[in-house]
Write an enzyme that holds these catalytic residues in place. Structure first.
Site, PDB file in Angstrom:
ATOM      1  N   PRO A 178     -14.204 -21.056   3.935  1.00  0.00           N
ATOM      2  CA  PRO A 178     -12.860 -21.334   3.445  1.00  0.00           C
ATOM      3  C   PRO A 178     -11.750 -20.690   4.274  1.00  0.00           C
ATOM      4  O   PRO A 178     -11.870 -19.543   4.711  1.00  0.00           O
ATOM      5  CB  PRO A 178     -12.867 -20.741   2.031  1.00  0.00           C
ATOM      6  CG  PRO A 178     -14.299 -20.741   1.627  1.00  0.00           C
ATOM      7  CD  PRO A 178     -15.072 -20.515   2.886  1.00  0.00           C
ATOM      8  N   ASN A 179     -10.711 -21.456   4.482  1.00  0.00           N
ATOM      9  CA  ASN A 179      -9.473 -21.046   5.148  1.00  0.00           C
ATOM     10  C   ASN A 179      -9.603 -20.805   6.650  1.00  0.00           C
ATOM     11  O   ASN A 179      -8.613 -20.489   7.303  1.00  0.00           O
ATOM     12  CB  ASN A 179      -8.872 -19.806   4.472  1.00  0.00           C
ATOM     13  CG  ASN A 179      -8.478 -20.083   3.052  1.00  0.00           C
ATOM     14  OD1 ASN A 179      -7.772 -21.047   2.772  1.00  0.00           O
ATOM     15  ND2 ASN A 179      -8.950 -19.264   2.140  1.00  0.00           N
ATOM     16  N   ARG A 185      -2.983 -19.055  10.563  1.00  0.00           N
ATOM     17  CA  ARG A 185      -3.185 -18.208   9.387  1.00  0.00           C
ATOM     18  C   ARG A 185      -3.109 -16.732   9.753  1.00  0.00           C
ATOM     19  O   ARG A 185      -3.951 -16.218  10.489  1.00  0.00           O
ATOM     20  CB  ARG A 185      -4.554 -18.501   8.776  1.00  0.00           C
ATOM     21  CG  ARG A 185      -4.865 -17.633   7.585  1.00  0.00           C
ATOM     22  CD  ARG A 185      -6.279 -17.857   7.101  1.00  0.00           C
ATOM     23  NE  ARG A 185      -6.524 -17.009   5.952  1.00  0.00           N
ATOM     24  CZ  ARG A 185      -7.711 -16.541   5.621  1.00  0.00           C
ATOM     25  NH1 ARG A 185      -8.760 -16.852   6.345  1.00  0.00           N
ATOM     26  NH2 ARG A 185      -7.857 -15.777   4.576  1.00  0.00           N
ATOM     27  N   TYR A 240      -5.921 -12.305  11.893  1.00  0.00           N
ATOM     28  CA  TYR A 240      -7.013 -13.144  12.396  1.00  0.00           C
ATOM     29  C   TYR A 240      -6.860 -13.569  13.853  1.00  0.00           C
ATOM     30  O   TYR A 240      -7.759 -14.218  14.391  1.00  0.00           O
ATOM     31  CB  TYR A 240      -7.156 -14.384  11.507  1.00  0.00           C
ATOM     32  CG  TYR A 240      -7.463 -14.028  10.080  1.00  0.00           C
ATOM     33  CD1 TYR A 240      -8.724 -13.549   9.725  1.00  0.00           C
ATOM     34  CD2 TYR A 240      -6.493 -14.128   9.087  1.00  0.00           C
ATOM     35  CE1 TYR A 240      -9.005 -13.195   8.413  1.00  0.00           C
ATOM     36  CE2 TYR A 240      -6.771 -13.778   7.773  1.00  0.00           C
ATOM     37  CZ  TYR A 240      -8.023 -13.306   7.451  1.00  0.00           C
ATOM     38  OH  TYR A 240      -8.301 -12.956   6.153  1.00  0.00           O
ATOM     39  N   ASN A 256     -19.544 -17.438   9.541  1.00  0.00           N
ATOM     40  CA  ASN A 256     -18.381 -16.714   9.040  1.00  0.00           C
ATOM     41  C   ASN A 256     -18.086 -17.315   7.672  1.00  0.00           C
ATOM     42  O   ASN A 256     -17.471 -18.372   7.573  1.00  0.00           O
ATOM     43  CB  ASN A 256     -17.171 -16.836   9.953  1.00  0.00           C
ATOM     44  CG  ASN A 256     -15.996 -15.994   9.449  1.00  0.00           C
ATOM     45  OD1 ASN A 256     -15.920 -15.651   8.274  1.00  0.00           O
ATOM     46  ND2 ASN A 256     -15.078 -15.675  10.346  1.00  0.00           N
ATOM     47  N   ALA A 293     -14.131 -15.561   2.584  1.00  0.00           N
ATOM     48  CA  ALA A 293     -14.173 -14.848   1.303  1.00  0.00           C
ATOM     49  C   ALA A 293     -15.456 -15.086   0.523  1.00  0.00           C
ATOM     50  O   ALA A 293     -15.745 -14.340  -0.413  1.00  0.00           O
ATOM     51  CB  ALA A 293     -12.964 -15.238   0.460  1.00  0.00           C
ATOM     52  N   GLU A 306     -23.863 -12.813  10.782  1.00  0.00           N
ATOM     53  CA  GLU A 306     -22.613 -12.931  10.019  1.00  0.00           C
ATOM     54  C   GLU A 306     -21.480 -12.382  10.877  1.00  0.00           C
ATOM     55  O   GLU A 306     -21.605 -11.306  11.469  1.00  0.00           O
ATOM     56  CB  GLU A 306     -22.727 -12.142   8.709  1.00  0.00           C
ATOM     57  CG  GLU A 306     -21.509 -12.286   7.822  1.00  0.00           C
ATOM     58  CD  GLU A 306     -21.671 -11.623   6.463  1.00  0.00           C
ATOM     59  OE1 GLU A 306     -20.640 -11.408   5.803  1.00  0.00           O
ATOM     60  OE2 GLU A 306     -22.814 -11.313   6.051  1.00  0.00           O
ATOM     61  N   HIS A 360     -17.128 -11.752  11.132  1.00  0.00           N
ATOM     62  CA  HIS A 360     -15.797 -11.700  10.528  1.00  0.00           C
ATOM     63  C   HIS A 360     -14.805 -11.291  11.601  1.00  0.00           C
ATOM     64  O   HIS A 360     -15.080 -10.380  12.392  1.00  0.00           O
ATOM     65  CB  HIS A 360     -15.757 -10.711   9.364  1.00  0.00           C
ATOM     66  CG  HIS A 360     -16.642 -11.129   8.235  1.00  0.00           C
ATOM     67  ND1 HIS A 360     -16.251 -12.060   7.306  1.00  0.00           N
ATOM     68  CD2 HIS A 360     -17.912 -10.777   7.923  1.00  0.00           C
ATOM     69  CE1 HIS A 360     -17.244 -12.252   6.454  1.00  0.00           C
ATOM     70  NE2 HIS A 360     -18.275 -11.490   6.817  1.00  0.00           N
ATOM     71  N   ARG A 379      -9.490  -3.062   5.510  1.00  0.00           N
ATOM     72  CA  ARG A 379      -8.719  -3.926   4.615  1.00  0.00           C
ATOM     73  C   ARG A 379      -8.960  -3.539   3.154  1.00  0.00           C
ATOM     74  O   ARG A 379      -9.506  -2.488   2.873  1.00  0.00           O
ATOM     75  CB  ARG A 379      -9.089  -5.380   4.890  1.00  0.00           C
ATOM     76  CG  ARG A 379      -8.761  -5.770   6.352  1.00  0.00           C
ATOM     77  CD  ARG A 379      -8.983  -7.197   6.629  1.00  0.00           C
ATOM     78  NE  ARG A 379      -8.023  -7.997   5.855  1.00  0.00           N
ATOM     79  CZ  ARG A 379      -8.135  -9.302   5.696  1.00  0.00           C
ATOM     80  NH1 ARG A 379      -9.147  -9.962   6.226  1.00  0.00           N
ATOM     81  NH2 ARG A 379      -7.242  -9.973   5.001  1.00  0.00           N
TER      82      ARG A 379
END
Length: 144
Positions: free
Chosen positions: A10-11, A18, A23, A73, A76, A97, A99, A106
Protein backbone atom coordinates in the site's frame (compact mmCIF):
# COMPACT_ATOMS: atom_id res chain seq x y z
CA UNK A 1 15.14 -17.97 -17.18
CA UNK A 2 14.15 -17.33 -13.52
CA UNK A 3 12.10 -14.36 -12.44
CA UNK A 4 12.64 -12.34 -9.28
CA UNK A 5 9.40 -11.27 -7.64
CA UNK A 6 9.34 -7.62 -6.56
CA UNK A 7 6.30 -6.79 -4.45
CA UNK A 8 5.32 -3.39 -3.11
CA UNK A 9 2.34 -2.86 -0.86
CA UNK A 10 0.00 0.00 0.00
CA UNK A 11 0.93 3.58 -0.89
CA UNK A 12 4.18 2.60 -2.58
CA UNK A 13 2.76 3.25 -6.04
CA UNK A 14 3.14 6.97 -5.38
CA UNK A 15 6.83 6.91 -4.49
CA UNK A 16 8.61 10.03 -5.66
CA UNK A 17 5.61 12.15 -4.68
CA UNK A 18 4.81 10.67 -1.28
CA UNK A 19 6.67 12.36 1.56
CA UNK A 20 10.00 12.61 -0.28
CA UNK A 21 11.69 13.70 2.96
CA UNK A 22 10.89 10.22 4.35
CA UNK A 23 10.78 7.98 1.27
CA UNK A 24 13.08 9.78 -1.18
CA UNK A 25 12.49 10.98 -4.71
CA UNK A 26 12.96 7.71 -6.60
CA UNK A 27 9.79 6.43 -8.21
CA UNK A 28 8.68 2.83 -8.19
CA UNK A 29 9.72 2.64 -11.85
CA UNK A 30 13.22 3.83 -10.87
CA UNK A 31 13.43 1.11 -8.23
CA UNK A 32 12.19 -1.57 -10.62
CA UNK A 33 14.88 -0.59 -13.15
CA UNK A 34 17.62 -0.67 -10.49
CA UNK A 35 16.58 -4.14 -9.35
CA UNK A 36 16.40 -5.35 -12.96
CA UNK A 37 19.92 -4.01 -13.57
CA UNK A 38 21.20 -5.78 -10.45
CA UNK A 39 19.91 -9.21 -11.48
CA UNK A 40 20.37 -8.98 -15.26
CA UNK A 41 23.87 -10.47 -15.15
CA UNK A 42 22.42 -13.68 -13.73
CA UNK A 43 19.85 -13.81 -16.55
CA UNK A 44 16.98 -13.04 -14.20
CA UNK A 45 14.00 -10.90 -15.09
CA UNK A 46 11.96 -8.89 -12.60
CA UNK A 47 8.28 -9.56 -12.12
CA UNK A 48 7.19 -6.33 -10.39
CA UNK A 49 3.81 -5.69 -8.79
CA UNK A 50 2.32 -3.03 -6.52
CA UNK A 51 -1.07 -3.37 -4.89
CA UNK A 52 -2.80 -1.34 -2.20
CA UNK A 53 -4.96 -4.25 -1.05
CA UNK A 54 -3.74 -7.11 1.10
CA UNK A 55 -5.92 -9.70 -0.65
CA UNK A 56 -4.34 -8.86 -4.02
CA UNK A 57 -0.88 -9.33 -2.49
CA UNK A 58 -1.86 -12.66 -0.97
CA UNK A 59 -3.07 -13.95 -4.34
CA UNK A 60 0.10 -12.64 -6.01
CA UNK A 61 2.36 -14.50 -3.57
CA UNK A 62 0.33 -17.70 -3.96
CA UNK A 63 0.53 -17.45 -7.75
CA UNK A 64 4.31 -16.81 -7.76
CA UNK A 65 5.81 -20.00 -6.37
CA UNK A 66 7.68 -20.38 -9.68
CA UNK A 67 9.89 -17.34 -9.00
CA UNK A 68 13.51 -17.64 -7.86
CA UNK A 69 13.06 -15.40 -4.83
CA UNK A 70 11.33 -12.21 -3.76
CA UNK A 71 11.84 -8.71 -2.49
CA UNK A 72 8.86 -7.63 -0.41
CA UNK A 73 8.11 -4.10 0.77
CA UNK A 74 4.80 -4.62 2.54
CA UNK A 75 4.47 -0.99 3.59
CA UNK A 76 2.15 -0.66 6.58
CA UNK A 77 1.04 -4.28 6.17
CA UNK A 78 4.19 -5.21 8.08
CA UNK A 79 2.33 -4.15 11.22
CA UNK A 80 -0.80 -6.28 11.00
CA UNK A 81 -0.80 -8.02 7.61
CA UNK A 82 -1.58 -11.45 9.02
CA UNK A 83 -3.00 -12.92 5.81
CA UNK A 84 0.06 -11.64 3.93
CA UNK A 85 2.22 -13.26 6.61
CA UNK A 86 0.40 -16.56 6.10
CA UNK A 87 0.92 -16.33 2.32
CA UNK A 88 4.64 -15.63 2.78
CA UNK A 89 4.92 -18.55 5.21
CA UNK A 90 4.00 -20.79 2.28
CA UNK A 91 6.27 -19.06 -0.27
CA UNK A 92 8.89 -21.72 -1.08
CA UNK A 93 11.80 -19.44 -2.03
CA UNK A 94 14.10 -17.01 -0.19
CA UNK A 95 12.78 -13.50 0.27
CA UNK A 96 13.96 -10.23 1.76
CA UNK A 97 11.79 -7.62 3.46
CA UNK A 98 12.69 -4.06 2.48
CA UNK A 99 11.66 -0.69 3.89
CA UNK A 100 12.81 2.65 2.54
CA UNK A 101 12.87 4.46 5.87
CA UNK A 102 14.56 3.56 9.13
CA UNK A 103 11.58 2.09 10.96
CA UNK A 104 13.20 2.42 14.38
CA UNK A 105 13.73 6.17 13.91
CA UNK A 106 9.99 6.61 13.35
CA UNK A 107 6.81 6.11 15.35
CA UNK A 108 6.85 3.26 17.84
CA UNK A 109 4.07 1.33 16.06
CA UNK A 110 6.47 0.83 13.14
CA UNK A 111 9.10 -0.92 15.24
CA UNK A 112 7.86 -4.47 14.77
CA UNK A 113 7.10 -6.43 11.63
CA UNK A 114 4.87 -9.51 11.74
CA UNK A 115 6.57 -10.61 8.51
CA UNK A 116 10.25 -10.22 9.42
CA UNK A 117 10.55 -13.47 11.42
CA UNK A 118 9.76 -15.38 8.20
CA UNK A 119 12.12 -13.42 5.93
CA UNK A 120 15.61 -14.53 5.00
CA UNK A 121 16.72 -10.97 5.68
CA UNK A 122 15.53 -7.43 6.25
CA UNK A 123 16.85 -4.12 4.99
CA UNK A 124 15.51 -0.83 6.33
CA UNK A 125 16.55 2.80 6.24
CA UNK A 126 18.75 2.82 3.14
CA UNK A 127 16.19 4.33 0.77
CA UNK A 128 15.88 2.95 -2.74
CA UNK A 129 19.39 1.46 -2.47
CA UNK A 130 17.92 -1.11 -0.08
CA UNK A 131 16.10 -2.79 -2.96
CA UNK A 132 19.33 -3.19 -4.91
CA UNK A 133 21.04 -4.61 -1.83
CA UNK A 134 18.17 -7.06 -1.37
CA UNK A 135 18.51 -8.17 -5.00
CA UNK A 136 22.23 -8.70 -4.51
CA UNK A 137 21.57 -10.74 -1.36
CA UNK A 138 19.07 -12.92 -3.19
CA UNK A 139 21.59 -13.58 -5.95
CA UNK A 140 23.79 -15.08 -3.24
CA UNK A 141 20.99 -17.03 -1.56
CA UNK A 142 19.54 -18.66 -4.67
CA UNK A 143 21.40 -21.43 -6.42
CA UNK A 144 20.16 -22.02 -9.96
Amino acid sequence: MPDLLLVNGPNLGILGRREPEVYGTDTLADIERAVADEVAGRGWKVRAHQHDGEGELVRLIQDSYDTAGAIINPGALMIAGWSLRDALAGYPRPWVEVHLSNLWARERFRHESVLAPLADGMIAGLGAAGYRLAASALLGLVRD
